[in-house]
Enzyme design. Structure first.
Site, PDB file in Angstrom:
ATOM      1  N   SER A 115       0.782  -1.241   0.000  1.00 17.46           N
ATOM      2  CA  SER A 115       0.000   0.000   0.000  1.00 17.46           C
ATOM      3  C   SER A 115       0.809   1.284   0.000  1.00 17.46           C
ATOM      4  O   SER A 115       0.235   2.358  -0.166  1.00 17.46           O
ATOM      5  CB  SER A 115      -0.965   0.020   1.195  1.00 17.46           C
ATOM      6  OG  SER A 115      -2.147  -0.665   0.882  1.00 17.46           O
ATOM      7  N   LYS A 118       0.316   3.749  -2.784  1.00 19.13           N
ATOM      8  CA  LYS A 118      -0.675   4.824  -2.786  1.00 19.13           C
ATOM      9  C   LYS A 118      -0.014   6.203  -2.711  1.00 19.13           C
ATOM     10  O   LYS A 118      -0.641   7.209  -3.054  1.00 19.13           O
ATOM     11  CB  LYS A 118      -1.652   4.627  -1.632  1.00 19.13           C
ATOM     12  CG  LYS A 118      -2.547   3.378  -1.793  1.00 19.13           C
ATOM     13  CD  LYS A 118      -3.474   3.213  -0.603  1.00 19.13           C
ATOM     14  CE  LYS A 118      -4.525   2.124  -0.850  1.00 19.13           C
ATOM     15  NZ  LYS A 118      -3.993   0.773  -0.709  1.00 19.13           N
ATOM     16  N   SER A 172      -6.281   3.349   3.989  1.00 14.94           N
ATOM     17  CA  SER A 172      -5.694   2.562   2.902  1.00 14.94           C
ATOM     18  C   SER A 172      -6.754   1.908   2.033  1.00 14.94           C
ATOM     19  O   SER A 172      -6.604   0.758   1.592  1.00 14.94           O
ATOM     20  CB  SER A 172      -4.745   1.488   3.470  1.00 14.94           C
ATOM     21  OG  SER A 172      -3.831   1.062   2.494  1.00 14.94           O
TER      22      SER A 172
END
Length: 367
Positions: A115, A118, A172
């Site tokens: 993640s 991102k 997230s």
């Protein structure tokens, strides 16, 4: 979040080639190379971790930021103390303002982002999307792996883009990532958004980064490095909106009466904010393939540092705690300590200067 299943067992032939990159000359100051263990041990991953061969090493890409960074082991300034032992397979500590790289372990080793991907989405789309605009969430946005991290956005719901950013950076949300990539991707939607992410990575100098998904859910040929993550994080923290989102503790997701969905609150899952004085935020990540990944930044004494780490295992410390220990080490180093530097956006696309001229002067600014 979790991996996307059997497709993660990939052949190297699936990987897109990494474009050749002009090497950046080494810094003038000497550096000290230490063994990779115990300061940066490679703890064996669980047996459930499927193989994914990384791209072939690119000598030019590995020299970006200084020749001393081209190492699989530990590189620190000669007078520095030994960094703390962590389980991350690679990491970097850098100065957000000067761009100096204070130290690292395998800075240019390929890793899987999870993640923390991102952050590349944020660096790409924050300048493109009006935070006050309302957008409708589609069924395609919600097409994420069951059980992976999600905010709780509903199909047909209308949300301010600012709210979607908060869902991305606090919780997230993978559906938030899909929505933002689609909204900023132009006529090609999500595919255009991912393409824009890769173009932004190239512009920033992150030549070992290739995005396949906007969320960081694993995809064929998706890689990054600790050095590249530092470049991406530096771009994010230069954006006032990102800094505000990253330090937000609690946000409200509004109700969607037409979909009979109630409103609810979300909280920031980056524990650095609650436990590290001067924390500026960052991003956590996890998949079975990537293991634990982390990016965190903090300010102390007018100095802003960022830490990036890949491939960590949680034995005695979680990812953010390993990041905090490395930040402590970084703040303890002299302000002029450096083993390399973060290149500037667009720098690697400019024509190479004459040998022995501007290149040497540029490299000399690393400290």
């Amino acid at each position: 979040m979790r991996t996307w299943g059997p497709f993660v067992a990939l052949a190297a032939a699936l990987l897109l080639p990494v474009p050749a990159t002009p090497a950046v000359a080494a810094v003038r100051s000497p550096v000290r190379r230490l063994p990779a263990a115990p300061p940066c041990p490679n703890v064996p991953a669980p047996s459930t971790r499927p193989p994914q061969p990384p791209p072939a090493p690119d000598p030019a890409a590995r020299a970006v930021g200084g020749a001393a960074l081209d190492t699989a082991g530990l590189v620190v300034p000669p007078a520095s103390s030994a960094p703390p032992a962590v389980t991350a397979t690679s990491w970097v500590v850098a100065d957000l303002d000067s761009g100096a790289v204070l130290g690292g372990c395998g800075p240019h080793e390929y890793g899987v982002p999870a993640s923390v991907q991102k952050l590349l989405l944020a660096a790409t789309m924050l300048p493109r999307l009006d935070p006050h605009r309302e957008a409708t969430v589609t069924a395609g946005d919600l097409a994420v792996e069951p059980g992976s991290s999600a905010v709780g956005l509903v199909e047909g719901g209308r949300y301010r883009i600012e709210t979607i950013w908060l869902g991305l950076l606090l919780r997230s949300g993978n559906e938030a990532a899909n929505a933002l990539a689609r909204l900023g991707g132009g006529p090609d939607g999500l595919a255009g958004g991912v393409r824009a992410m890769n173009e932004e990575a190239h512009r920033l100098g992150a030549r070992q980064t290739h995005a396949v998904t906007p969320s960081g859910l694993d995809g064929p040929g998706q890689f990054t490095s600790a050095y590249d993550l530092a470049l991406i994080a530096r771009a994010c923290f230069a954006d006032p909106a990102f800094r505000r989102y990253a330090t937000t503790r609690i946000a409200q997701i509004p109700a969607q009466p037409a979909q009979r969905a109630k409103g609810f609150a979300i909280s920031n899952d980056n524990m650095l904010l609650d436990h590290y004085p001067g924390a500026l935020g960052g991003k956590t990540g996890f998949t079975d393939l990537a293991r634990h990944t982390y990016v965190g930044a903090a300010e102390r004494g007018g100095r802003r540092l960022v830490v990036t780490l890949l491939g960590a295992e949680v034995t005695t410390q979680r990812g953010w705690q390993q990041g905090a220990a490395l930040l402590d080490w970084g703040f303890a180093q002299p302000r002029d300590a450096a083993v390399g530097r973060l290149v500037e956006p667009g720098e690697l696309d400019r024509p190479a200067p004459p040998a022995g001229g501007a290149a040497s002067a540029l490299a000399g600014q690393a400290g």
